[in-house]
Scaffold this motif. Structure first.
Motif, mmCIF file in Angstrom:
data_model
loop_
_atom_site.group_PDB
_atom_site.id
_atom_site.type_symbol
_atom_site.label_atom_id
_atom_site.label_comp_id
_atom_site.label_asym_id
_atom_site.label_seq_id
_atom_site.Cartn_x
_atom_site.Cartn_y
_atom_site.Cartn_z
ATOM 1 N N HIS A 130 -20.206 8.036 3.879
ATOM 2 C CA HIS A 130 -20.846 6.738 3.678
ATOM 3 C C HIS A 130 -19.814 5.647 3.421
ATOM 4 O O HIS A 130 -19.943 4.525 3.937
ATOM 5 C CB HIS A 130 -21.823 6.807 2.502
ATOM 6 N N ASP B 218 -28.750 4.584 9.024
ATOM 7 C CA ASP B 218 -29.141 5.451 7.910
ATOM 8 C C ASP B 218 -29.173 4.712 6.575
ATOM 9 O O ASP B 218 -29.245 5.336 5.517
ATOM 10 C CB ASP B 218 -28.176 6.641 7.813
ATOM 11 N N ALA B 219 -29.138 3.383 6.618
ATOM 12 C CA ALA B 219 -29.062 2.583 5.393
ATOM 13 C C ALA B 219 -30.303 1.711 5.233
ATOM 14 O O ALA B 219 -30.984 1.367 6.212
ATOM 15 C CB ALA B 219 -27.818 1.700 5.406
ATOM 16 N N ARG C 82 -27.285 3.746 0.784
ATOM 17 C CA ARG C 82 -27.457 5.053 1.418
ATOM 18 C C ARG C 82 -27.593 6.129 0.346
ATOM 19 O O ARG C 82 -26.803 6.174 -0.596
ATOM 20 C CB ARG C 82 -26.266 5.375 2.331
#
Length: 227
Positions: free
Chosen positions: A203, A155-156, A189
């Motif tokens: 995160h 997700d980064a 993120r």
């Protein structure tokens, strides 16, 4: 030249971007009373704290520095922790968000910087990454190489940068120049909606897995296939 060199960690930081982060609240007493930097750690200040509307900084002899600007706060650890699972920077960043959950946080970055000693770093980077061509032929003479790589990682958004560098190593009364490659990584993120404090904490919790991934990527970029 032996390229199977160790990558020495130099710096680790967590940056949380937000709106109205209010630098004026950052001072050693605030950090102590809010249990962000608990008194039982017995940390000493490395320098006099700076507290202004535009930027505030608190630095400790432990190698940890906190910096708050109107649009972000940052926790940095320098030269102290070879394994970030032992780093206090993660717990400090987490506790800072827990104390201030109502700030509108918009993004989290985990950042790593390491150094690998290589005798002629610019020639190494040129040979490994730059195809021969007119950009490195007379009348042009390529003196240095700085490289940036962008990837998607879960997700980064991951950005890795390589650059030849000289660092100074102080030993007793002598200063030694050490040549090598500086490698840095940023895992970015986004946080959407409001409130976002739970997302920020999630995160921040990924910093340890990011560190492991960064180590693998750094080894791959610098040394995979090298003899």
């Amino acid at each position: 030249m032996n390229l199977k060199m160790k990558i020495v960690p130099l710096e680790f930081s967590i940056v949380v971007v937000g709106e109205d982060c209010n630098p004026t609240i950052l001072n050693p007493d605030f950090l102590k009373y809010q249990q962000i930097v608990p008194e039982e750690w017995e940390w000493e200040l490395a320098a006099a704290p700076l507290t202004t509307r535009g930027i505030s900084v608190v630095a400790y002899t432990s190698g940890i520095m906190l910096k708050v600007e109107p649009n972000r706060f940052q926790v940095t650890e320098v030269n102290q922790c070879s394994d970030i699972t032992d780093s206090k920077a993660i717990s400090i960043a987490r506790r800072y968000v827990e104390v201030l959950p109502h700030v509108k946080y918009t993004a989290v970055g985990t950042n790593f910087r390491g150094f690998s000693q290589i005798e002629n770093p610019n020639e190494f980077l040129k040979a490994r990454f730059i195809k021969p061509g007119p950009w490195d032929q007379q009348p042009l003479d390529l003196k240095a190489v700085t490289l940036s790589f962008a990837y998607a990682h879960e997700d980064a958004r991951l950005t890795l940068a390589l650059e030849g560098r000289v660092i100074l190593h102080q030993q007793e009364e002598q200063t030694q120049q050490i040549f090598g490659v500086d490698i840095s990584g940023n895992y970015h993120r986004e946080c959407h909606g409001y409130p976002t404090n739970d997302m920020v904490l999630a995160h921040i919790a990924k910093a340890k897995s990011d560190a492991a991934h960064f180590g693998t990527m750094a080894d791959e970029l610098l040394f995979a296939g090298a003899s």
